[in-house]
Structure formats: C-alpha cells, structure tokens
Design a protein around this motif. Structure first.
Motif, mmCIF file in Angstrom:
data_model
loop_
_atom_site.group_PDB
_atom_site.id
_atom_site.type_symbol
_atom_site.label_atom_id
_atom_site.label_comp_id
_atom_site.label_asym_id
_atom_site.label_seq_id
_atom_site.Cartn_x
_atom_site.Cartn_y
_atom_site.Cartn_z
ATOM 1 N N LEU A 182 0.808 -1.215 0.000
ATOM 2 C CA LEU A 182 0.000 0.000 0.000
ATOM 3 C C LEU A 182 0.844 1.269 0.000
ATOM 4 O O LEU A 182 0.348 2.350 -0.304
ATOM 5 C CB LEU A 182 -0.946 0.007 1.202
ATOM 6 N N ASP A 183 2.110 1.121 0.317
ATOM 7 C CA ASP A 183 2.993 2.289 0.351
ATOM 8 C C ASP A 183 3.192 2.929 -1.019
ATOM 9 O O ASP A 183 3.669 4.058 -1.101
ATOM 10 C CB ASP A 183 4.354 1.922 0.944
ATOM 11 N N VAL A 184 2.826 2.233 -2.089
ATOM 12 C CA VAL A 184 2.975 2.804 -3.430
ATOM 13 C C VAL A 184 1.904 3.850 -3.718
ATOM 14 O O VAL A 184 2.019 4.605 -4.677
ATOM 15 C CB VAL A 184 2.959 1.723 -4.540
ATOM 16 N N LEU A 185 0.874 3.898 -2.871
ATOM 17 C CA LEU A 185 -0.220 4.839 -3.088
ATOM 18 C C LEU A 185 0.046 6.177 -2.402
ATOM 19 O O LEU A 185 0.650 6.219 -1.334
ATOM 20 C CB LEU A 185 -1.526 4.266 -2.522
ATOM 21 N N THR A 186 -0.449 7.230 -3.017
ATOM 22 C CA THR A 186 -0.450 8.515 -2.331
ATOM 23 C C THR A 186 -1.518 8.453 -1.241
ATOM 24 O O THR A 186 -2.386 7.571 -1.249
ATOM 25 C CB THR A 186 -0.784 9.677 -3.289
ATOM 26 N N SER A 187 -1.484 9.376 -0.316
ATOM 27 C CA SER A 187 -2.482 9.372 0.754
ATOM 28 C C SER A 187 -3.893 9.558 0.197
ATOM 29 O O SER A 187 -4.845 8.937 0.674
ATOM 30 C CB SER A 187 -2.161 10.443 1.795
ATOM 31 N N LYS A 188 -4.042 10.378 -0.842
ATOM 32 C CA LYS A 188 -5.368 10.578 -1.451
ATOM 33 C C LYS A 188 -5.848 9.305 -2.134
ATOM 34 O O LYS A 188 -7.020 8.934 -2.010
ATOM 35 C CB LYS A 188 -5.333 11.740 -2.450
ATOM 36 N N GLN A 189 -4.958 8.649 -2.866
ATOM 37 C CA GLN A 189 -5.338 7.404 -3.534
ATOM 38 C C GLN A 189 -5.771 6.355 -2.518
ATOM 39 O O GLN A 189 -6.797 5.693 -2.685
ATOM 40 C CB GLN A 189 -4.185 6.868 -4.384
ATOM 41 N N ARG A 190 -5.005 6.237 -1.458
ATOM 42 C CA ARG A 190 -5.336 5.254 -0.424
ATOM 43 C C ARG A 190 -6.685 5.583 0.222
ATOM 44 O O ARG A 190 -7.503 4.694 0.442
ATOM 45 C CB ARG A 190 -4.228 5.209 0.625
ATOM 46 N N TYR A 191 -6.921 6.844 0.496
ATOM 47 C CA TYR A 191 -8.177 7.263 1.117
ATOM 48 C C TYR A 191 -9.373 6.948 0.210
ATOM 49 O O TYR A 191 -10.404 6.452 0.669
ATOM 50 C CB TYR A 191 -8.119 8.750 1.455
ATOM 51 N N VAL A 192 -9.224 7.223 -1.081
ATOM 52 C CA VAL A 192 -10.310 6.949 -2.029
ATOM 53 C C VAL A 192 -10.553 5.446 -2.135
ATOM 54 O O VAL A 192 -11.706 4.995 -2.116
ATOM 55 C CB VAL A 192 -10.026 7.581 -3.415
ATOM 56 N N VAL A 193 -9.499 4.653 -2.219
ATOM 57 C CA VAL A 193 -9.653 3.199 -2.298
ATOM 58 C C VAL A 193 -10.295 2.663 -1.013
ATOM 59 O O VAL A 193 -11.206 1.830 -1.071
ATOM 60 C CB VAL A 193 -8.305 2.498 -2.572
ATOM 61 N N GLU A 194 -9.825 3.114 0.131
ATOM 62 C CA GLU A 194 -10.405 2.664 1.403
ATOM 63 C C GLU A 194 -11.881 3.031 1.489
ATOM 64 O O GLU A 194 -12.702 2.232 1.936
ATOM 65 C CB GLU A 194 -9.639 3.268 2.583
ATOM 66 N N THR A 195 -12.227 4.233 1.051
ATOM 67 C CA THR A 195 -13.626 4.664 1.064
ATOM 68 C C THR A 195 -14.455 3.811 0.116
ATOM 69 O O THR A 195 -15.545 3.354 0.472
ATOM 70 C CB THR A 195 -13.740 6.158 0.698
ATOM 71 N N ALA A 196 -13.945 3.588 -1.081
ATOM 72 C CA ALA A 196 -14.650 2.761 -2.061
ATOM 73 C C ALA A 196 -14.877 1.350 -1.518
ATOM 74 O O ALA A 196 -15.974 0.790 -1.646
ATOM 75 C CB ALA A 196 -13.860 2.713 -3.371
ATOM 76 N N LEU A 197 -13.865 0.802 -0.894
ATOM 77 C CA LEU A 197 -13.970 -0.534 -0.314
ATOM 78 C C LEU A 197 -15.005 -0.554 0.814
ATOM 79 O O LEU A 197 -15.873 -1.430 0.867
ATOM 80 C CB LEU A 197 -12.601 -0.985 0.194
ATOM 81 N N ARG A 198 -14.930 0.421 1.687
ATOM 82 C CA ARG A 198 -15.867 0.499 2.820
ATOM 83 C C ARG A 198 -17.313 0.637 2.357
ATOM 84 O O ARG A 198 -18.227 0.042 2.924
ATOM 85 C CB ARG A 198 -15.482 1.685 3.724
ATOM 86 N N LEU A 199 -17.525 1.393 1.284
ATOM 87 C CA LEU A 199 -18.884 1.622 0.781
ATOM 88 C C LEU A 199 -19.417 0.458 -0.044
ATOM 89 O O LEU A 199 -20.600 0.416 -0.361
ATOM 90 C CB LEU A 199 -18.926 2.909 -0.056
ATOM 91 N N GLY A 200 -18.537 -0.476 -0.423
ATOM 92 C CA GLY A 200 -18.984 -1.640 -1.195
ATOM 93 C C GLY A 200 -18.743 -1.553 -2.686
ATOM 94 O O GLY A 200 -19.306 -2.342 -3.453
ATOM 95 N N TYR A 201 -17.904 -0.630 -3.113
ATOM 96 C CA TYR A 201 -17.637 -0.461 -4.546
ATOM 97 C C TYR A 201 -17.081 -1.729 -5.190
ATOM 98 O O TYR A 201 -17.374 -2.014 -6.353
ATOM 99 C CB TYR A 201 -16.657 0.706 -4.742
ATOM 100 N N TYR A 202 -16.317 -2.511 -4.454
ATOM 101 C CA TYR A 202 -15.696 -3.704 -5.014
ATOM 102 C C TYR A 202 -16.540 -4.967 -4.822
ATOM 103 O O TYR A 202 -16.091 -6.061 -5.142
ATOM 104 C CB TYR A 202 -14.283 -3.883 -4.451
ATOM 105 N N ASN A 203 -17.757 -4.815 -4.295
ATOM 106 C CA ASN A 203 -18.653 -5.961 -4.186
ATOM 107 C C ASN A 203 -19.180 -6.346 -5.566
ATOM 108 O O ASN A 203 -19.227 -5.517 -6.467
ATOM 109 C CB ASN A 203 -19.847 -5.632 -3.278
ATOM 110 N N ARG A 204 -19.581 -7.583 -5.701
ATOM 111 C CA ARG A 204 -20.201 -8.052 -6.940
ATOM 112 C C ARG A 204 -21.581 -8.559 -6.630
ATOM 113 O O ARG A 204 -21.742 -9.314 -5.696
ATOM 114 C CB ARG A 204 -19.353 -9.168 -7.587
#
Length: 91
Positions: A26-48
């Motif tokens: 995860l260190d390859v991500l900027t703080s903004k990228q990580r925050y957006v990915v974490e938010t997307a994951l938390r909200l269910g964006y990666y669910n199928r």
C-alpha cells in the motif's frame, strides 16, 4: 536427546501466505489514492454485483466523480503492478 543431526540442510521451495514486506504494498499509493480506495472498499464499490458508482463515492468524499475515477484507476494500476512485482520476486 538430540533427534536431529548436527548439520541439516533445508531448501525453501515456496513461501505462501503473507510475505515479509507485503504489507508495504500500500505504500505505493499517495495518501489521497489510499483514502479513495479505502472509502470505495468500505462503501462496497468492489462488491459483486457492483451497485455503487463513482458518483456515490464522490458524494461521500465531497469531490468530483472524475477525481474518484482518476484516483481509483491510478491506485488500482499501482497496486496490481506492485503485487505482481512482489509475487514474481518471491516465486
């Protein structure tokens, strides 16, 4: 009570599970990228099946959907490349 010879030789053929340093992927991500990915994951964006859009994430983050799209695309690209680099260096 020495059941093993004084000298033993071992060959590691494969390491599975968590590899040392893998948490740093995860260190390859900027703080903004990580925050957006974490938010997307938390909200269910990666669910199928996916029922969440960039607009939904943008609303949560109070930003433009195009910003969400950019951050997710860059983050996903970086993560996939880093995971395969770590994986190929350890197989």
């Amino acid at each position: 009570m020495n059941e093993f010879p004084d000298e033993t030789r071992h060959e590691v053929l494969r390491i599975t599970g968590v590899i040392a340093g893998q948490a740093g992927v995860l260190d390859v991500l900027t703080s903004k990228q990580r925050y957006v990915v974490e938010t997307a994951l938390r909200l269910g964006y990666y669910n199928r099946p996916r029922q969440l859009t960039h607009e939904d994430i943008a609303s949560e983050l109070d930003c433009a959907p195009s910003n969400v799209s950019t951050h997710l695309q860059l983050a996903e690209s970086k993560l996939i490349r880093e995971l395969f680099t770590v994986w190929t260096n350890h197989t």
